[in-house]
Design an enzyme around this catalytic site. Structure first.
Site, PDB file in Angstrom:
ATOM      1  CD  GLU A  90      -0.110  55.810 -58.194  1.00 30.03           C
ATOM      2  OE1 GLU A  90      -0.437  56.334 -57.107  1.00 30.03           O
ATOM      3  OE2 GLU A  90      -0.917  55.637 -59.150  1.00 30.03           O
ATOM      4  CG  HIS A 159      -3.689  52.446 -47.475  1.00 32.45           C
ATOM      5  ND1 HIS A 159      -4.849  52.065 -48.107  1.00 32.45           N
ATOM      6  CD2 HIS A 159      -3.568  53.781 -47.665  1.00 32.45           C
ATOM      7  CE1 HIS A 159      -5.423  53.130 -48.659  1.00 32.45           C
ATOM      8  NE2 HIS A 159      -4.662  54.180 -48.393  1.00 32.45           N
TER       9      HIS A 159
END
Length: 366
Positions: A90, A159
């Site tokens: 990322e 998540h």
């Protein structure tokens, strides 16, 4: 704003016949049941057609179409030079976006899941948010960082985080949180047009919610705003009118607030619901007008309550509406614990009963 944004979608030869046919069908039939996922996908298609400098990348966004299939079809339509997969890194994704933005591109990147963006936070805070100021305006950062966020899908930790406070606290970033299908399209188009970086928080539990929406009409509305230089950027909306108290929410909490208002109406209480839409910039005017009218307010958000966006909203309303308030402002938020296991998330997330309990606590006179 990029001078190429207003280019007709027909100018890009990469648009597929199927896309053009679907657009023509939508125009002929008017409003159709559309999911938030489809609206966001269509916003990227239209933006990529309108401006060849718009490019989409991230983990599995290419041929797979993303974990939630939000980028489905983009690689097939535009090729793997404009929508492509990246390594699972990322920080590298955001760093590459910074370099592209510095060289005239308009990257739209996906972080796959909310907490997956944390390894990239240094890039976001140190470079994405500060480059424009650091260069005294010479270098712009037209980056959109799309983040599927918040809970309600039965996911585990990493998540289902609601991480908006980190971004809202970072000066130099815009932070959007759409709650409706129409806003998914409208606000993403505005985000891609922006010369400032935008954190675009997509409520993942609402991806498959449907509204009757005319996507072609929204496209025309956007084109008109580009020509006139106007937009709804940074504006909250009144999602439901009421007179007794104001429920203030954004993103995934808006449908919950609306459900609470509907339940309250059955008991004879009229609740107004304000959809913040844009966390940064924040629309004090719309929020203040509502609270001054009703005299009572409850702020609703999935994120932790301590040092949160909800805390900031309470502070702003208290400062601006103190003499109009009939009761202290209440908050209904996630609890100050790490996101719980899937079977426990319904205890953690704000629900209708918790909201109505907070409303009942607003010092009503019998």
């Amino acid at each position: 704003m990029s001078p190429t944004v207003a280019i007709s979608s027909q100018a890009n030869g990469n648009v597929s016949a199927a896309t053009a046919q679907a657009a023509a069908s939508s125009a002929a039939n008017g409003p159709q049941p559309v999911t938030l996922a489809k609206a966001i996908n269509t916003a990227m298609v239209d933006a990529m057609n309108a401006d060849k400098s718009v490019i989409v990348f991230g983990e599995d966004v290419g041929m797979l179409g993303g974990v939630f299939r939000i980028t489905d079809g983009l690689t097939k339509t535009f090729g793997d030079q404009r929508c492509f997969d990246t390594p699972l890194a990322e920080s590298g994704i955001v760093g590459m976006a910074v370099g592209m933005a510095m060289n005239g591109m308009r990257p739209v990147i996906e972080m796959q899941f909310d907490a997956f963006a944390y390894p990239a936070f240094e890039q976001i805070a140190s470079h994405v948010a500060k480059m424009h100021n650091r260069t005294r305006g010479a270098v712009k950062m037209p980056i959109v960082i799309r983040i599927p966020y918040a809970g309600g899908i039965g996911g585990v930790e990493h998540h289902c985080d609601s991480s908006e406070a980190y971004y809202a606290h970072t000066a130099g970033l815009k932070v959007y949180a759409p709650a409706t299908v129409a806003d998914g399209y409208r606000m993403l188009r505005e985000a891609i047009d922006s010369d400032d970086p935008v954190i675009f928080l997509e409520p993942k539990k609402l991806y498959w919610s449907k509204d009757l929406v005319d996507l072609e009409a929204l496209k025309s509305e956007h084109a008109a705003h580009v020509v006139s230089g106007s937009s709804s950027e940074g504006r909250a909306s009144v999602a439901r009118s009421g007179t007794d108290a104001t429920l203030i929410a954004y993103g995934p909490s808006v449908p919950t607030a609306l459900a609470a208002a509907a339940a309250a109406a059955e008991e004879g209480r009229s609740l107004e619901v304000i959809d913040i839409r844009s966390i940064v910039p924040f629309d004090d005017e719309t929020v203040n007008a509502s609270v001054r009218k009703t005299g009572r307010a409850v702020v609703i958000a999935e994120a932790h309550g301590f040092a949160s966006v909800a805390s900031e909203i309470v502070a702003r309303v208290q400062e601006n509406c103190f003499h109009y308030l009939a009761a202290p402002i209440r908050r209904v938020t996630g609890f100050d614990v790490p996101y719980p296991a899937p079977k426990l998330e319904h205890y953690y997330l704000p629900g209708v009963d918790r909201i109505l309990d907070a409303v009942d606590d607003l010092q009503w006179e019998d």
